[in-house]
Design a protein around this motif. Structure first.
Motif, PDB file in Angstrom:
ATOM      1  N   MET A 253     -14.157  17.207  -6.360  1.00 55.96           N
ATOM      2  CA  MET A 253     -13.952  17.068  -7.807  1.00 55.96           C
ATOM      3  C   MET A 253     -12.483  16.795  -8.124  1.00 55.96           C
ATOM      4  O   MET A 253     -12.171  15.964  -8.991  1.00 55.96           O
ATOM      5  CB  MET A 253     -14.430  18.335  -8.535  1.00 55.96           C
ATOM      6  N   LEU A 254     -11.582  17.492  -7.428  1.00 59.78           N
ATOM      7  CA  LEU A 254     -10.148  17.272  -7.655  1.00 59.78           C
ATOM      8  C   LEU A 254      -9.746  15.857  -7.252  1.00 59.78           C
ATOM      9  O   LEU A 254      -8.940  15.210  -7.936  1.00 59.78           O
ATOM     10  CB  LEU A 254      -9.330  18.301  -6.871  1.00 59.78           C
ATOM     11  N   VAL A 255     -10.316  15.363  -6.142  1.00 55.24           N
ATOM     12  CA  VAL A 255     -10.017  13.995  -5.696  1.00 55.24           C
ATOM     13  C   VAL A 255     -10.479  12.982  -6.735  1.00 55.24           C
ATOM     14  O   VAL A 255      -9.755  12.032  -7.080  1.00 55.24           O
ATOM     15  CB  VAL A 255     -10.674  13.722  -4.328  1.00 55.24           C
ATOM     16  N   PHE A 256     -11.684  13.180  -7.262  1.00 51.31           N
ATOM     17  CA  PHE A 256     -12.192  12.277  -8.294  1.00 51.31           C
ATOM     18  C   PHE A 256     -11.306  12.311  -9.532  1.00 51.31           C
ATOM     19  O   PHE A 256     -11.032  11.274 -10.151  1.00 51.31           O
ATOM     20  CB  PHE A 256     -13.632  12.638  -8.667  1.00 51.31           C
ATOM     21  N   LEU A 257     -10.846  13.510  -9.923  1.00 46.23           N
ATOM     22  CA  LEU A 257      -9.980  13.643 -11.094  1.00 46.23           C
ATOM     23  C   LEU A 257      -8.656  12.906 -10.882  1.00 46.23           C
ATOM     24  O   LEU A 257      -8.184  12.172 -11.766  1.00 46.23           O
ATOM     25  CB  LEU A 257      -9.723  15.125 -11.386  1.00 46.23           C
ATOM     26  N   VAL A 258      -8.053  13.093  -9.701  1.00 48.34           N
ATOM     27  CA  VAL A 258      -6.795  12.403  -9.391  1.00 48.34           C
ATOM     28  C   VAL A 258      -7.004  10.896  -9.376  1.00 48.34           C
ATOM     29  O   VAL A 258      -6.163  10.121  -9.876  1.00 48.34           O
ATOM     30  CB  VAL A 258      -6.238  12.900  -8.035  1.00 48.34           C
ATOM     31  N   MET A 259      -8.136  10.451  -8.820  1.00 48.46           N
ATOM     32  CA  MET A 259      -8.429   9.020  -8.781  1.00 48.46           C
ATOM     33  C   MET A 259      -8.571   8.444 -10.185  1.00 48.46           C
ATOM     34  O   MET A 259      -8.079   7.345 -10.481  1.00 48.46           O
ATOM     35  CB  MET A 259      -9.723   8.771  -7.990  1.00 48.46           C
ATOM     36  N   ILE A 260      -9.238   9.166 -11.071  1.00 47.62           N
ATOM     37  CA  ILE A 260      -9.424   8.682 -12.448  1.00 47.62           C
ATOM     38  C   ILE A 260      -8.071   8.542 -13.141  1.00 47.62           C
ATOM     39  O   ILE A 260      -7.794   7.537 -13.808  1.00 47.62           O
ATOM     40  CB  ILE A 260     -10.354   9.629 -13.232  1.00 47.62           C
ATOM     41  N   ILE A 261      -7.199   9.559 -12.987  1.00 51.10           N
ATOM     42  CA  ILE A 261      -5.863   9.491 -13.588  1.00 51.10           C
ATOM     43  C   ILE A 261      -5.081   8.314 -13.013  1.00 51.10           C
ATOM     44  O   ILE A 261      -4.427   7.552 -13.743  1.00 51.10           O
ATOM     45  CB  ILE A 261      -5.105  10.816 -13.368  1.00 51.10           C
ATOM     46  N   GLY A 262      -5.161   8.124 -11.679  1.00 52.04           N
ATOM     47  CA  GLY A 262      -4.467   7.016 -11.046  1.00 52.04           C
ATOM     48  C   GLY A 262      -4.981   5.666 -11.518  1.00 52.04           C
ATOM     49  O   GLY A 262      -4.194   4.735 -11.752  1.00 52.04           O
ATOM     50  N   ILE A 263      -6.305   5.543 -11.686  1.00 51.48           N
ATOM     51  CA  ILE A 263      -6.885   4.288 -12.156  1.00 51.48           C
ATOM     52  C   ILE A 263      -6.400   3.960 -13.563  1.00 51.48           C
ATOM     53  O   ILE A 263      -6.074   2.808 -13.878  1.00 51.48           O
ATOM     54  CB  ILE A 263      -8.431   4.363 -12.114  1.00 51.48           C
ATOM     55  N   VAL A 264      -6.330   4.974 -14.426  1.00 55.46           N
ATOM     56  CA  VAL A 264      -5.845   4.750 -15.794  1.00 55.46           C
ATOM     57  C   VAL A 264      -4.415   4.216 -15.773  1.00 55.46           C
ATOM     58  O   VAL A 264      -4.082   3.232 -16.460  1.00 55.46           O
ATOM     59  CB  VAL A 264      -5.924   6.048 -16.619  1.00 55.46           C
ATOM     60  N   PHE A 265      -3.548   4.854 -14.973  1.00 52.70           N
ATOM     61  CA  PHE A 265      -2.150   4.415 -14.904  1.00 52.70           C
ATOM     62  C   PHE A 265      -2.037   2.997 -14.343  1.00 52.70           C
ATOM     63  O   PHE A 265      -1.258   2.177 -14.843  1.00 52.70           O
ATOM     64  CB  PHE A 265      -1.323   5.392 -14.058  1.00 52.70           C
ATOM     65  N   VAL A 266      -2.807   2.700 -13.283  1.00 49.46           N
ATOM     66  CA  VAL A 266      -2.715   1.376 -12.659  1.00 49.46           C
ATOM     67  C   VAL A 266      -3.315   0.296 -13.559  1.00 49.46           C
ATOM     68  O   VAL A 266      -2.764  -0.803 -13.692  1.00 49.46           O
ATOM     69  CB  VAL A 266      -3.401   1.390 -11.279  1.00 49.46           C
ATOM     70  N   GLN A 267      -4.455   0.596 -14.204  1.00 53.91           N
ATOM     71  CA  GLN A 267      -5.077  -0.376 -15.094  1.00 53.91           C
ATOM     72  C   GLN A 267      -4.186  -0.705 -16.287  1.00 53.91           C
ATOM     73  O   GLN A 267      -4.175  -1.821 -16.783  1.00 53.91           O
ATOM     74  CB  GLN A 267      -6.426   0.139 -15.587  1.00 53.91           C
ATOM     75  N   GLU A 268      -3.441   0.282 -16.755  1.00 54.31           N
ATOM     76  CA  GLU A 268      -2.560   0.085 -17.907  1.00 54.31           C
ATOM     77  C   GLU A 268      -1.153  -0.337 -17.498  1.00 54.31           C
ATOM     78  O   GLU A 268      -0.347  -0.702 -18.354  1.00 54.31           O
ATOM     79  CB  GLU A 268      -2.484   1.381 -18.722  1.00 54.31           C
ATOM     80  N   GLY A 269      -0.830  -0.251 -16.204  1.00 48.83           N
ATOM     81  CA  GLY A 269       0.518  -0.571 -15.748  1.00 48.83           C
ATOM     82  C   GLY A 269       0.807  -2.067 -15.830  1.00 48.83           C
ATOM     83  O   GLY A 269       0.010  -2.890 -15.388  1.00 48.83           O
ATOM     84  N   THR A 270       1.932  -2.431 -16.411  1.00 47.58           N
ATOM     85  CA  THR A 270       2.332  -3.827 -16.538  1.00 47.58           C
ATOM     86  C   THR A 270       3.809  -3.990 -16.195  1.00 47.58           C
ATOM     87  O   THR A 270       4.603  -3.066 -16.372  1.00 47.58           O
ATOM     88  CB  THR A 270       2.110  -4.364 -17.966  1.00 47.58           C
ATOM     89  N   ARG A 271       4.154  -5.158 -15.707  1.00 50.07           N
ATOM     90  CA  ARG A 271       5.551  -5.543 -15.517  1.00 50.07           C
ATOM     91  C   ARG A 271       5.898  -6.501 -16.661  1.00 50.07           C
ATOM     92  O   ARG A 271       5.306  -7.573 -16.783  1.00 50.07           O
ATOM     93  CB  ARG A 271       5.734  -6.223 -14.160  1.00 50.07           C
TER      94      ARG A 271
END
Length: 465
Positions: A253-271
């Protein structure tokens, strides 16, 4: 309710507008109603099929498990909407690939504006129809081979004939000619194709009259529909009292939670590449130099590299299942995450994700076109000469962003599966990297779409005042 004219709508304002504003409320209710209708259609049975027999025959089939992510369990239950939005997704990917290869399609997309996009949408629908027919006939033939088809009330069994081909025998032992299967295959394929086209129309209805992202929302509902069953199995597993399993569930569950947070940051991350527009004079008016930026997303390709990589690795498995060739079965075993060489599977998976990340990014963004558009608008990147130097600079930035995005996609694809194997908790099997990326990405896009409607309602209210 007091709202700000400049700020992004808050959650309170968004929910208030969804409840009070008739336009937005109608869109939300229409979307919910269509999603419920699609889910109900999955459980409307196709005649003359033993669904339990088919579900048992494909219980551990990796090909069906992969495709069922997008069908929401429809392929196993064999309802009228069993194929769901899958043919339309395949058609969209094919057209996007062909657009980069065929100049006439590329011209329609770039030069014809809204009329060109409508024409491409129409072509995509025709391709989806053809793909639905092919997939429906293939699924109907698979049903016959699995012993789940009924003709005149009797189950049909496929057996190997002495000539090496297939012989079909009824439940009472009578031989059946292959031509006798044509009415069953035709009727089943017709029902599946009609259901798929109806689902495609419902998805477009959500896009036009609902809250948008129709096809994506249908996929998300299909994915999320399996969560209650997975959660129930996880709770049953936790009640066994095995401390190692309980600890494994918490870690997962913790891994899934960390993955979801990481996906949000990467999906929204822009240069953000700074851009300066030159001073212009239109008539008697002089427009001063303006500065803006060119946003390049960290993950331009979204979930497509994982889908393509998974499809390539599943292709030998599918061919081995279809042909029953022992050599291909051995190759498929090596290319399985739980086969004889899991390290080979992981290595190939990561390399394919990296390759398809660069491939899909090259289809989505063309640095030469960007450079030419900036030059036409009289804009430039500070310190970079217009023309080839600008396109080379954008390409270098894109390559670095794509590499970082591909590394993240590889981690998202491998880590959940590795944790499941280490903790021996397999209740969330199937809800992996592809599902997480799709659900999180569509949730972000849908939230932005709703915020756009809220902002439009806000300004309409200001104008009326």
């Amino acid at each position: 309710m007091v709202v700000s004219r400049d700020k992004t709508p808050s959650a309170q304002e968004t929910f208030a507008q969804m409840a009070q504003a008739a336009g937005l409320r109608g869109r939300v209710l229409l979307t919910i109603g269509i999603l419920i209708l699609v889910r109900l259609g999955i459980f409307l049975p196709i005649p003359d099929i033993d669904r339990n027999a088919f579900a048992n025959s494909v219980q551990n089939n990796p090909v069906i498990s992969f495709l069922d992510i997008f069908a929401g369990g429809g392929l196993r239950s064999l309802g009228i909407f069993a194929l769901g939005i899958l043919p339309y997704i395949n058609a969209s990917i094919i057209i996007q690939l062909l657009t980069a290869a065929i100049p006439s399609l590329e011209n329609l997309q770039k030069s014809e504006g809204e009329a060109g996009r409508r024409k491409i949408s129409q072509i995509t629908r025709y391709v989806a129809l053809g793909w639905a027919v092919i997939q429906s006939i293939g699924l109907a033939w698979w049903i016959v081979n699995s012993g789940a088809a009924r003709i005149n009330g009797e189950l049909i069994t496929a057996q190997k004939a002495a000539t090496g081909g297939l012989a079909f025998v009824t439940q009472s032992g009578a031989a059946l000619s292959p031509t006798a299967l044509i009415p069953f295959i035709a009727a089943t394929a017709l029902a599946l194709t009609a259901g798929s086209m109806f689902v495609m129309w419902l998805g477009e209805l959500i896009t036009e009259r609902g809250i948008g992202n129709g096809a994506s929302l249908l996929i998300v509902v299909s994915i999320v529909s399996g969560l209650p069953r997975s959660l129930g199995q996880t709770l049953e597993l936790a009640q066994t009292g095995d401390r190692s399993l309980v600890g494994g569930i918490i870690i997962l569950m913790l891994v899934f939670l960390v993955m979801i947070i990481g996906i949000v940051f990467v999906q929204e991350g822009t240069r953000r590449i700074p851009i300066i527009s030159a001073r212009r004079q239109v008539g008697r008016k002089t427009y001063l130099e303006r500065s803006s930026y060119l946003p390049l997303r960290l993950n331009q390709s979204g979930v497509m590299p994982i889908i393509f990589a998974s499809a390539v690795l599943f292709l030998p498995v599918y061919i081995a299942e279809f042909t029953k060739n022992p050599m291909l079965a051995q190759v498929a075993n090596y290319l399985s995450p739980r086969g004889q060489a899991p390290w080979l599977y992981v290595g190939l998976y990561l390399l394919l994700i990296l390759f398809f990340s660069y491939f899909w990014t090259s289809l989505v963004i063309n640095p030469v076109d960007l450079s030419q558009n900036l030059k036409k608008m009289g804009a430039s990147i500070p310190g970079i000469r217009p023309g080839k130097a600008t396109s080379d600079y954008i390409e270098r930035v894109l390559n670095r962003l794509t590499f970082l995005g591909a590394i993240f996609l590889g981690l998202v694809a491998i880590v959940p599966t590795a944790v499941e194997s280490a903790t021996r908790v397999t209740t969330f099997q199937g809800f992996g990297a592809t599902s997480l990326l799709i659900v999180v990405g569509v949730a972000i896009d849908t939230a932005k779409q709703i915020q756009t409607y809220v902002i439009s309602q806000r300004y309409e209210g200001m104008v009326n005042q």
